[in-house]
Scaffold this motif. Structure first.
Motif, PDB file in Angstrom:
ATOM      1  N   SER A   5       0.887  -1.246  -0.102  1.00 25.35           N
ATOM      2  CA  SER A   5       0.028   0.106  -0.091  1.00 25.35           C
ATOM      3  C   SER A   5       0.884   1.130  -0.031  1.00 25.35           C
ATOM      4  CB  SER A   5      -1.042   0.020   1.188  1.00 25.35           C
ATOM      5  OG  SER A   5      -1.801  -1.233   1.159  1.00 25.35           O
ATOM      6  N   VAL A  33      -8.851   0.391 -10.884  1.00 29.73           N
ATOM      7  CA  VAL A  33      -8.529   0.658  -9.502  1.00 29.73           C
ATOM      8  C   VAL A  33      -9.770   0.464  -8.504  1.00 29.73           C
ATOM      9  CG1 VAL A  33      -6.780   2.185 -10.218  1.00 29.73           C
ATOM     10  CG2 VAL A  33      -8.944   3.322  -9.358  1.00 29.73           C
ATOM     11  N   ARG A  83      -9.581  -0.933  -4.726  1.00 28.25           N
ATOM     12  CA  ARG A  83      -8.191  -0.849  -4.194  1.00 28.25           C
ATOM     13  C   ARG A  83      -7.774   0.521  -3.882  1.00 28.25           C
ATOM     14  NH1 ARG A  83      -4.106  -2.117  -7.754  1.00 28.25           N
ATOM     15  NH2 ARG A  83      -5.336  -1.550  -9.655  1.00 28.25           N
ATOM     16  N   MET A 116      -3.643   4.060  -1.829  1.00 26.33           N
ATOM     17  CA  MET A 116      -3.535   2.902  -3.018  1.00 26.33           C
ATOM     18  C   MET A 116      -3.463   1.520  -2.250  1.00 26.33           C
ATOM     19  SD  MET A 116      -1.545   5.030  -5.942  1.00 26.33           S
ATOM     20  CE  MET A 116      -0.138   5.143  -5.056  1.00 26.33           C
ATOM     21  N   ASN A 117      -3.901   0.759  -2.332  1.00 30.12           N
ATOM     22  CA  ASN A 117      -3.874  -0.783  -1.669  1.00 30.12           C
ATOM     23  C   ASN A 117      -3.850  -1.646  -2.468  1.00 30.12           C
ATOM     24  OD1 ASN A 117      -4.085   0.277   0.973  1.00 30.12           O
ATOM     25  ND2 ASN A 117      -6.312   0.353   0.984  1.00 30.12           N
ATOM     26  N   SER A 118      -3.353  -2.828  -2.077  1.00 27.10           N
ATOM     27  CA  SER A 118      -3.263  -4.111  -3.147  1.00 27.10           C
ATOM     28  C   SER A 118      -2.655  -3.705  -4.624  1.00 27.10           C
ATOM     29  CB  SER A 118      -4.581  -4.631  -3.186  1.00 27.10           C
ATOM     30  OG  SER A 118      -5.118  -5.096  -2.116  1.00 27.10           O
ATOM     31  N   LYS A 164      -0.556  -3.333  -7.864  1.00 29.42           N
ATOM     32  CA  LYS A 164      -0.260  -4.106  -8.817  1.00 29.42           C
ATOM     33  C   LYS A 164       1.012  -3.457  -9.678  1.00 29.42           C
ATOM     34  CE  LYS A 164      -5.052  -5.926  -9.213  1.00 29.42           C
ATOM     35  NZ  LYS A 164      -6.276  -6.027 -10.156  1.00 29.42           N
ATOM     36  N   ASP A 210       0.110  -0.719 -12.154  1.00 31.55           N
ATOM     37  CA  ASP A 210      -0.224   0.477 -11.424  1.00 31.55           C
ATOM     38  C   ASP A 210       1.205   1.635 -11.412  1.00 31.55           C
ATOM     39  OD1 ASP A 210      -1.996  -1.068  -8.879  1.00 31.55           O
ATOM     40  OD2 ASP A 210      -2.807   0.132 -10.531  1.00 31.55           O
TER      41      ASP A 210
END
Length: 122
Positions: free
Chosen positions: A17, A64, A67, A83-85, A87, A90
């Protein structure tokens, strides 16, 4: 003059994150719709998220949703992107932007932050 000053960002691993703040000055922050956009290598600028002046309305690009969370603190003149999880897709330079009135079109935003790099490794 209007300034949007970004901080945060960096290199993280997939699943991690990050929080991106954007501090505004020189404008009545609560009068402005605020947005986040990103620019990845070899790609066009992409809308990420937008929040209305009062923080009631938000919208996100499909990739997004669930997330990322956009929020604002009008008392602190600050916009946030949680911003979580994360990738690898991103990975991009993220920009905050301001305009009067709702829009997800970056071309109509008047003021921009300096950008901050987010890199996500797999």
């Amino acid at each position: 003059q209007v300034q949007l000053v970004q901080s945060g960002g960096g290199l993280v691993q997939a699943g991690d994150s990050l929080s991106l703040p954007c501090a505004a000055s020189g404008l009545t922050f609560s009068d402005y719709t605020m947005g986040w956009f990103r620019l990845a290598p070899g790609k066009e600028r992409e809308f990420v998220a937008v929040i209305s002046w009062g923080g009631i309305n938000t919208n996100y690009v499909d990739s997004v949703k669930g997330r990322f969370t956009i929020s604002r603190d009008n008392a602190k003149n600050t916009l946030y992107l949680q911003m979580n999880s994360l990738k690898p897709e991103d990975t991009a330079v993220y920009y905050c932007a301001a305009r009067r009135g709702w829009s997800i079109d970056g071309n109509v935003y008047n003021y921009w932050g300096q950008g901050t790099q987010v890199a996500v490794s797999s």
